[in-house]
Design a protein around this motif. Structure first.
Motif, PDB file in Angstrom:
ATOM      1  N   LYS A  30      30.949 -36.030  22.633  1.00  0.00           N
ATOM      2  CA  LYS A  30      30.642 -37.443  22.804  1.00  0.00           C
ATOM      3  C   LYS A  30      31.794 -38.260  22.216  1.00  0.00           C
ATOM      4  O   LYS A  30      32.228 -38.011  21.084  1.00  0.00           O
ATOM      5  N   VAL A  31      32.297 -39.200  23.010  1.00  0.00           N
ATOM      6  CA  VAL A  31      33.426 -40.024  22.578  1.00  0.00           C
ATOM      7  C   VAL A  31      33.007 -41.490  22.600  1.00  0.00           C
ATOM      8  O   VAL A  31      32.455 -41.961  23.594  1.00  0.00           O
ATOM      9  N   LEU A  32      33.277 -42.183  21.492  1.00  0.00           N
ATOM     10  CA  LEU A  32      33.031 -43.625  21.470  1.00  0.00           C
ATOM     11  C   LEU A  32      34.361 -44.357  21.521  1.00  0.00           C
ATOM     12  O   LEU A  32      35.249 -44.126  20.690  1.00  0.00           O
ATOM     13  N   VAL A  33      34.506 -45.243  22.510  1.00  0.00           N
ATOM     14  CA  VAL A  33      35.668 -46.129  22.596  1.00  0.00           C
ATOM     15  C   VAL A  33      35.155 -47.497  22.171  1.00  0.00           C
ATOM     16  O   VAL A  33      34.268 -48.052  22.825  1.00  0.00           O
ATOM     17  N   THR A  34      35.661 -48.008  21.057  1.00  0.00           N
ATOM     18  CA  THR A  34      35.025 -49.173  20.431  1.00  0.00           C
ATOM     19  C   THR A  34      35.250 -50.494  21.169  1.00  0.00           C
ATOM     20  O   THR A  34      34.575 -51.470  20.887  1.00  0.00           O
ATOM     21  N   ARG A  35      36.228 -50.520  22.084  1.00  0.00           N
ATOM     22  CA  ARG A  35      36.528 -51.751  22.832  1.00  0.00           C
ATOM     23  C   ARG A  35      36.910 -51.369  24.256  1.00  0.00           C
ATOM     24  O   ARG A  35      37.294 -50.229  24.521  1.00  0.00           O
ATOM     25  N   LEU A  77      32.391 -49.543  24.436  1.00  0.00           N
ATOM     26  CA  LEU A  77      31.726 -50.798  24.046  1.00  0.00           C
ATOM     27  C   LEU A  77      32.426 -51.957  24.764  1.00  0.00           C
ATOM     28  O   LEU A  77      33.270 -51.751  25.618  1.00  0.00           O
ATOM     29  N   GLN A  78      32.088 -53.162  24.392  1.00  0.00           N
ATOM     30  CA  GLN A  78      32.550 -54.322  25.148  1.00  0.00           C
ATOM     31  C   GLN A  78      33.944 -54.792  24.705  1.00  0.00           C
ATOM     32  O   GLN A  78      34.564 -54.178  23.854  1.00  0.00           O
ATOM     33  N   GLU A 104      25.503 -47.993  14.896  1.00  0.00           N
ATOM     34  CA  GLU A 104      24.539 -47.453  15.856  1.00  0.00           C
ATOM     35  C   GLU A 104      25.268 -46.655  16.953  1.00  0.00           C
ATOM     36  O   GLU A 104      24.904 -45.522  17.276  1.00  0.00           O
ATOM     37  N   ALA A 105      26.340 -47.267  17.482  1.00  0.00           N
ATOM     38  CA  ALA A 105      27.012 -46.684  18.652  1.00  0.00           C
ATOM     39  C   ALA A 105      27.724 -45.376  18.317  1.00  0.00           C
ATOM     40  O   ALA A 105      27.926 -44.525  19.178  1.00  0.00           O
ATOM     41  N   VAL A 106      28.105 -45.221  17.048  1.00  0.00           N
ATOM     42  CA  VAL A 106      28.943 -44.100  16.655  1.00  0.00           C
ATOM     43  C   VAL A 106      28.134 -42.787  16.489  1.00  0.00           C
ATOM     44  O   VAL A 106      28.719 -41.703  16.421  1.00  0.00           O
ATOM     45  N   ARG A 107      26.804 -42.933  16.483  1.00  0.00           N
ATOM     46  CA  ARG A 107      25.959 -41.750  16.181  1.00  0.00           C
ATOM     47  C   ARG A 107      26.206 -40.586  17.130  1.00  0.00           C
ATOM     48  O   ARG A 107      26.200 -40.765  18.341  1.00  0.00           O
ATOM     49  N   GLY A 108      26.515 -39.452  16.560  1.00  0.00           N
ATOM     50  CA  GLY A 108      26.704 -38.240  17.361  1.00  0.00           C
ATOM     51  C   GLY A 108      28.093 -38.090  17.968  1.00  0.00           C
ATOM     52  O   GLY A 108      28.350 -37.139  18.707  1.00  0.00           O
ATOM     53  N   ALA A 109      29.006 -39.043  17.660  1.00  0.00           N
ATOM     54  CA  ALA A 109      30.342 -38.981  18.284  1.00  0.00           C
ATOM     55  C   ALA A 109      31.198 -37.872  17.670  1.00  0.00           C
ATOM     56  O   ALA A 109      31.217 -37.686  16.456  1.00  0.00           O
ATOM     57  N   SER A 110      31.902 -37.131  18.518  1.00  0.00           N
ATOM     58  CA  SER A 110      32.898 -36.163  18.028  1.00  0.00           C
ATOM     59  C   SER A 110      34.248 -36.851  17.883  1.00  0.00           C
ATOM     60  O   SER A 110      35.088 -36.420  17.096  1.00  0.00           O
ATOM     61  N   GLY A 111      34.460 -37.878  18.706  1.00  0.00           N
ATOM     62  CA  GLY A 111      35.725 -38.601  18.651  1.00  0.00           C
ATOM     63  C   GLY A 111      35.497 -40.098  18.756  1.00  0.00           C
ATOM     64  O   GLY A 111      34.604 -40.535  19.490  1.00  0.00           O
ATOM     65  N   ILE A 112      36.271 -40.868  17.985  1.00  0.00           N
ATOM     66  CA  ILE A 112      36.200 -42.331  18.079  1.00  0.00           C
ATOM     67  C   ILE A 112      37.586 -42.837  18.413  1.00  0.00           C
ATOM     68  O   ILE A 112      38.559 -42.513  17.725  1.00  0.00           O
ATOM     69  N   ALA A 118      27.808 -42.067   9.604  1.00  0.00           N
ATOM     70  CA  ALA A 118      26.902 -42.483  10.686  1.00  0.00           C
ATOM     71  C   ALA A 118      27.179 -41.661  11.942  1.00  0.00           C
ATOM     72  O   ALA A 118      26.265 -41.338  12.703  1.00  0.00           O
ATOM     73  N   ALA A 119      28.446 -41.307  12.154  1.00  0.00           N
ATOM     74  CA  ALA A 119      28.779 -40.466  13.314  1.00  0.00           C
ATOM     75  C   ALA A 119      28.163 -39.077  13.128  1.00  0.00           C
ATOM     76  O   ALA A 119      27.658 -38.479  14.073  1.00  0.00           O
ATOM     77  N   GLY A 120      28.227 -38.590  11.900  1.00  0.00           N
ATOM     78  CA  GLY A 120      27.616 -37.287  11.618  1.00  0.00           C
ATOM     79  C   GLY A 120      28.645 -36.173  11.490  1.00  0.00           C
ATOM     80  O   GLY A 120      29.845 -36.387  11.649  1.00  0.00           O
ATOM     81  N   ASP A 121      28.126 -34.977  11.256  1.00  0.00           N
ATOM     82  CA  ASP A 121      28.986 -33.822  10.958  1.00  0.00           C
ATOM     83  C   ASP A 121      29.898 -33.413  12.098  1.00  0.00           C
ATOM     84  O   ASP A 121      30.888 -32.710  11.877  1.00  0.00           O
ATOM     85  N   GLY A 122      29.534 -33.822  13.304  1.00  0.00           N
ATOM     86  CA  GLY A 122      30.334 -33.393  14.458  1.00  0.00           C
ATOM     87  C   GLY A 122      31.617 -34.191  14.638  1.00  0.00           C
ATOM     88  O   GLY A 122      32.436 -33.871  15.505  1.00  0.00           O
ATOM     89  N   LEU A 123      31.815 -35.231  13.828  1.00  0.00           N
ATOM     90  CA  LEU A 123      33.000 -36.094  14.028  1.00  0.00           C
ATOM     91  C   LEU A 123      34.273 -35.328  13.681  1.00  0.00           C
ATOM     92  O   LEU A 123      34.398 -34.777  12.588  1.00  0.00           O
ATOM     93  N   ARG A 124      35.215 -35.299  14.623  1.00  0.00           N
ATOM     94  CA  ARG A 124      36.448 -34.544  14.380  1.00  0.00           C
ATOM     95  C   ARG A 124      37.700 -35.378  14.400  1.00  0.00           C
ATOM     96  O   ARG A 124      38.727 -34.987  13.856  1.00  0.00           O
ATOM     97  N   VAL A 125      37.653 -36.538  15.078  1.00  0.00           N
ATOM     98  CA  VAL A 125      38.893 -37.321  15.186  1.00  0.00           C
ATOM     99  C   VAL A 125      38.608 -38.818  15.299  1.00  0.00           C
ATOM    100  O   VAL A 125      37.657 -39.232  15.961  1.00  0.00           O
ATOM    101  N   ILE A 126      39.444 -39.601  14.620  1.00  0.00           N
ATOM    102  CA  ILE A 126      39.488 -41.053  14.852  1.00  0.00           C
ATOM    103  C   ILE A 126      40.892 -41.350  15.333  1.00  0.00           C
ATOM    104  O   ILE A 126      41.878 -41.133  14.613  1.00  0.00           O
ATOM    105  N   ALA A 127      40.990 -41.790  16.586  1.00  0.00           N
ATOM    106  CA  ALA A 127      42.302 -42.112  17.164  1.00  0.00           C
ATOM    107  C   ALA A 127      42.439 -43.632  17.192  1.00  0.00           C
ATOM    108  O   ALA A 127      41.727 -44.314  17.923  1.00  0.00           O
ATOM    109  N   ASN A 128      43.347 -44.149  16.365  1.00  0.00           N
ATOM    110  CA  ASN A 128      43.528 -45.602  16.311  1.00  0.00           C
ATOM    111  C   ASN A 128      44.490 -46.019  17.409  1.00  0.00           C
ATOM    112  O   ASN A 128      45.555 -45.420  17.570  1.00  0.00           O
TER     113      ASN A 128
END
Ligand code: GLV
Length: 318
Positions: A4-9, A27-28, A39-47, A62-72
């Protein structure tokens, strides 16, 4: 594999296209509120984040244990708690190298616009108050042939210095360490910060924001600058004490300033908004179609690489 990947914008398609195959939530366009983010980050492996979103331990948890990467999608990563990420085994990446020339263009644009009073002139004209050409009207300062002081001679600082060379300027620089290669290329002289501030006609700031650089330019440092000097900041707002800068500009202790970044974006110090001798840009250093495509692409490649168990191209830190 599909994580699961969250793209914040909303980001350019060039980047999103590379994330096909993952379970992507975008997201928007506006920044998410803190609650929306948590809320949106829950369960994300990548942000895939931008510099506007604060990425601290709480978000990571909040993302949880599965989070592996934050790409800025930014070269600056002061929005990310890198230590908290390290503790949780989360890889952090940024986007160096793809925005240097574009950001240097904006720094030099601010040098020119502040010295030549472009904002003031345009406001006069648009308000219908430009009545004649005048021999003493809107006289600014020459840029060509002057002395340009670069604070932080990394990739962007060096690209700004090259532009200065093209304008026949002498280059001074201050940096954590000397860069002899750059000294040869630019015929640049290394000075400590106080000497640089005293000797420069134009000072352009290119340091990352860290505990050491917060309010690096404050009341005392502004006091060292010449009355005819111009200060430009395209790095991060908190490197300059905005209240002190507004005071120095308002009292004519320095000639002008050009800013692309602010202490509490998108807020701007109210005194700055009232002054004629400051050019204010809304954090557009890297904002070209070409460069934002490259930043989105690099951020997405970094994120995808980590989720596939490969090395990202541009990780932060060791
Ligand atoms: C933008 O501010 C960046 O750090 O890339």
């Amino acid at each position: 594999m599909p994580g699961k990947v969250l793209v914040t914008r909303e980001i350019p398609e060039a980047g999103l296209g590379l994330l096909e195959g993952f379970d992507v939530t975008v997201l928007q366009e506006r920044p998410p509120t803190r609650d929306e983010l948590l809320e949106a980050v829950r369960g994300a492996s990548g942000i895939l984040a931008t510099a506007t979103e604060k990425m601290d331990g709480e978000v990571m948890d909040a993302a949880g244990d599965g989070l592996r990467v934050i790409a800025n999608m930014a070269v600056g990563y002061d929005n990310i708690d890198v230590e908290a990420a390290r503790e949780r085994g989360v890889v952090v990446t940024n986007t160096p190298g793809v925005l240097d020339e574009t950001t240097a263009d904006v720094a030099f644009m601010l040098v020119l616009a502040a010295a030549r009073r472009l904002g003031e002139g345009e406001r006069l004209l648009r308000a219908g108050r430009w009545e004649w050409w005048g021999p003493k009207q809107l006289r600014g300062l020459d840029v060509w042939g002057k002395t340009l002081g670069i604070v932080g001679l990394g990739r962007i600082g060096r690209a700004v210095a090259r532009r200065g060379k093209g304008f026949g300027m002498q280059i001074l620089y201050h940096n954590r360490s000397r860069n002899e290669d750059a000294e040869r290329e630019l015929e640049a002289r290394y000075l400590d910060l106080d000497d640089l501030l005293q000797e420069s006609d134009f000072v352009s700031i290119h340091t990352p924001l860290t505990d050491e650089t917060r309010h690096l330019i404050s009341e005392r440092e502004l006091g060292l600058m010449r009355e005819t000097a111009v200060l430009v900041n395209t790095s991060r707002g908190p490197v300059v004490d905005e209240g002190a800068l507004a005071g120095a500009l308002g009292e004519g202790r320095i000639f002008a300033a050009g800013l692309d970044v602010y202490e509490e974006e998108p807020k701007v110090h109210p005194k700055l908004l009232e002054l004629e001798n400051v050019v204010l840009a809304p954090h557009i250093g890297s904002a070209t179609i070409e460069t934002r495509d490259k930043m989105a692409t690099l951020a997405a490649e970094n994120l995808a690489a980590v989720l596939r168990g490969e090395q990202p191209r541009t990780p932060v830190g060791p």
